[in-house]
Design a protein around this motif. Structure first.
Motif, PDB file in Angstrom:
ATOM      1  N   GLN A   1     -16.839   1.563  -0.672  1.00 14.84           N
ATOM      2  CA  GLN A   1     -16.051   1.705  -1.892  1.00 14.84           C
ATOM      3  C   GLN A   1     -16.793   1.154  -3.099  1.00 14.84           C
ATOM      4  OE1 GLN A   1     -12.054   0.280  -1.922  1.00 14.84           O
ATOM      5  NE2 GLN A   1     -11.426   1.449  -0.130  1.00 14.84           N
TER       6      GLN A   1
ATOM      7  N   SER B   1      -3.017  -4.204  -8.728  1.00 14.77           N
ATOM      8  CA  SER B   1      -3.478  -2.883  -8.320  1.00 14.77           C
ATOM      9  C   SER B   1      -4.963  -2.711  -8.646  1.00 14.77           C
ATOM     10  CB  SER B   1      -2.655  -1.797  -9.016  1.00 14.77           C
ATOM     11  OG  SER B   1      -3.090  -0.506  -8.631  1.00 14.77           O
TER      12      SER B   1
ATOM     13  N   LEU C   1      -5.377  -8.843   2.482  1.00 12.44           N
ATOM     14  CA  LEU C   1      -6.599  -8.226   1.965  1.00 12.44           C
ATOM     15  C   LEU C   1      -7.850  -8.712   2.685  1.00 12.44           C
ATOM     16  CD1 LEU C   1      -5.669  -8.452  -1.815  1.00 12.44           C
ATOM     17  CD2 LEU C   1      -5.969  -6.324  -0.521  1.00 12.44           C
TER      18      LEU C   1
ATOM     19  N   LEU D   1     -13.987  -5.575  -0.816  1.00 11.03           N
ATOM     20  CA  LEU D   1     -14.050  -4.122  -0.797  1.00 11.03           C
ATOM     21  C   LEU D   1     -14.857  -3.632   0.408  1.00 11.03           C
ATOM     22  CD1 LEU D   1     -14.790  -2.972  -4.467  1.00 11.03           C
ATOM     23  CD2 LEU D   1     -12.642  -2.880  -3.220  1.00 11.03           C
TER      24      LEU D   1
ATOM     25  N   SER E   1      -7.072  -5.047  -6.351  1.00 17.41           N
ATOM     26  CA  SER E   1      -7.182  -4.563  -4.967  1.00 17.41           C
ATOM     27  C   SER E   1      -7.943  -3.242  -4.882  1.00 17.41           C
ATOM     28  CB  SER E   1      -5.782  -4.380  -4.369  1.00 17.41           C
ATOM     29  OG  SER E   1      -5.114  -3.290  -4.976  1.00 17.41           O
ATOM     30  N   ASN E   2      -8.496  -2.806  -5.992  1.00 17.14           N
ATOM     31  CA  ASN E   2      -9.198  -1.526  -6.079  1.00 17.14           C
ATOM     32  C   ASN E   2      -8.294  -0.362  -5.692  1.00 17.14           C
ATOM     33  OD1 ASN E   2     -11.719  -0.565  -7.031  1.00 17.14           O
ATOM     34  ND2 ASN E   2     -12.251   0.126  -4.963  1.00 17.14           N
ATOM     35  N   ARG E   3      -7.051  -0.468  -6.202  1.00 14.99           N
ATOM     36  CA  ARG E   3      -6.026   0.567  -6.019  1.00 14.99           C
ATOM     37  C   ARG E   3      -5.579   0.714  -4.578  1.00 14.99           C
ATOM     38  NH1 ARG E   3      -4.689   1.441 -11.464  1.00 14.99           N
ATOM     39  NH2 ARG E   3      -6.622   1.219 -12.623  1.00 14.99           N
ATOM     40  N   ARG E   4      -5.927  -0.240  -3.725  1.00 15.31           N
ATOM     41  CA  ARG E   4      -5.377  -0.206  -2.370  1.00 15.31           C
ATOM     42  C   ARG E   4      -3.875  -0.474  -2.402  1.00 15.31           C
ATOM     43  NH1 ARG E   4      -9.424  -4.331   0.548  1.00 15.31           N
ATOM     44  NH2 ARG E   4      -9.745  -5.008  -1.607  1.00 15.31           N
ATOM     45  N   TYR E   5      -3.438  -1.261  -3.376  1.00 14.25           N
ATOM     46  CA  TYR E   5      -2.029  -1.560  -3.544  1.00 14.25           C
ATOM     47  C   TYR E   5      -1.508  -0.832  -4.771  1.00 14.25           C
ATOM     48  CZ  TYR E   5      -2.485  -5.186   0.019  1.00 14.25           C
ATOM     49  OH  TYR E   5      -2.700  -5.856   1.191  1.00 14.25           O
TER      50      TYR E   5
ATOM     51  N   SER F   1       0.820  -1.208   0.000  1.00 21.53           N
ATOM     52  CA  SER F   1       0.000   0.000   0.000  1.00 21.53           C
ATOM     53  C   SER F   1       0.855   1.260   0.000  1.00 21.53           C
ATOM     54  CB  SER F   1      -0.938   0.006   1.207  1.00 21.53           C
ATOM     55  OG  SER F   1      -0.201  -0.004   2.417  1.00 21.53           O
TER      56      SER F   1
ATOM     57  N   CYS G   1     -12.932   0.847  -8.845  1.00 19.28           N
ATOM     58  CA  CYS G   1     -12.253   1.869  -9.647  1.00 19.28           C
ATOM     59  C   CYS G   1     -12.159   1.452 -11.116  1.00 19.28           C
ATOM     60  CB  CYS G   1     -10.842   2.122  -9.115  1.00 19.28           C
ATOM     61  SG  CYS G   1     -10.769   2.778  -7.443  1.00 19.28           S
TER      62      CYS G   1
END
Length: 324
Positions: free
Chosen positions: A290, A242, A157, A286, A245-249, A32, A293
């Motif tokens: 959220q 990425s 996650l 998620l 992970s929905n841009r968490r990573y 992250s 993305c």
């Protein structure tokens, strides 16, 4: 942020013993923050790594006529000469040669007969059985490391440790031995061993020799060295994880600049899911607040599209990523 914070060294031993949460916490923090870390106690035998290094170096020193007998065909396997790849946005091709293998499927496998990109038999140079044996053994060992690593990623996650295994029945694992010759004295200022880029898939596992040259872009846009650390592998995530992970990573830009005046060898493995694996961030726990993305895509479509872009050779074998 210090280098140790941005590029931490994480012990994989607890995960190899089934303690995924302990390793996952450290991996989640690293992915992250920077998308990069080192791992130690990775389980890949150092003698095997050295054997692959030595056999690969001997192959790269062979005459070009011999190396070109393994020129890639439809499955992007075998020997790739200088100037084969150009990263998106780069002015010049990457100054490297590499030899790539993947999951070895016979010519009559249904996926191969169907023309699925990235599928097929591996190509090997004649009269180099030790090179083949070392590469095949490394492919298996680094894949085993990747499986453990993804179990820790799943724990980070908050999903079941075996989640990714369900998507890796016949993975699009690509393992490369990469040779960076010394740059010529008159090299261009924007000539790189590998130009700045993000990786395409889920996770990359990299061994690098003592020469160094890997650099990672930090949060301020500054290039930070990722020097070799004995007994470790460099791990980074790619664009697919990425998205997943929905841009968490974070999938972080990195590059190779070989200023050493010496040749450099690295071993890179892109440990990616099945071609038809659906990459959907809704599957990775998620938070309720959220929204995704990115839309779902098929892993193989996304990866082959990025590969074809880098080779400047789009064709009907490189479909656009499909929403599913």
């Amino acid at each position: 942020m210090s280098e140790s914070d941005f590029l931490p060294v994480i012990d994989l031993a607890p995960a190899r013993e089934g303690k995924f949460a302990q390793t996952g916490q450290a991996i989640g923090a690293a992915f992250s923050r920077s998308g990069f870390c080192y791992i130690r106690n990775h389980g890949v035998d150092e003698a095997l790594i050295r054997a692959v290094h030595d056999e690969a170096l001997d192959f790269f020193h062979a005459p070009m006529t011999e190396k070109l007998t393994c020129k890639p065909q439809q499955a992007v396997r075998g020997f790739n000469a200088l100037n084969r790849t150009t990263m998106q946005g780069a002015q010049n091709p990457d100054y490297k040669e590499f030899f790539q293998i993947g999951l070895d499927l016979p010519a009559d496998d249904p996926a191969v007969l169907a023309g699925q990109p990235l599928r097929g038999p591996n190509l090997w140079p004649e009269n180099r059985p030790a090179f083949r044996a070392a590469m095949e053994a490394y492919f298996e060992a680094i894949g085993a490391c990747g499986r453990v690593l993804l179990q820790a990623v799943a724990a980070s996650l908050g999903i079941a440790p075996d989640f990714f295994a369900q998507k890796y029945d016949r993975p699009l694992q690509r393992s490369q031995a990469i040779w960076y010759p010394p740059h010529p004295a008159d090299r261009l200022a924007d000539q790189f061993g590998v130009a700045p880029h993000t990786d395409y898939g889920c996770i990359t596992l990299l061994w690098q020799d003592e020469t160094g040259g890997l650099e990672v872009q930090d949060l301020t846009g500054t290039w930070m060295a990722a020097p070799p650390i004995p007994g470790t592998l460099v791990i980074n995530i790619g664009d697919l994880l990425s998205r997943w992970s929905n841009r968490r990573y974070v999938s972080t830009p990195h590059r190779v600049t070989n200023r050493s005046g010496r040749e450099r060898v690295s071993l890179a493995t892109f440990y990616d899911p099945d071609y038809d694996a659906v990459i959907d961030p809704r599957d990775l726990a998620l938070p309720v607040s959220q929204v995704p993305c990115d839309p779902p895509v098929l892993a193989g479509d996304y990866i082959i599209g990025r590969i074809r872009d880098s080779q400047k050779a789009r064709s009907t074998e490189a479909p656009a990523p499909r929403r599913v």
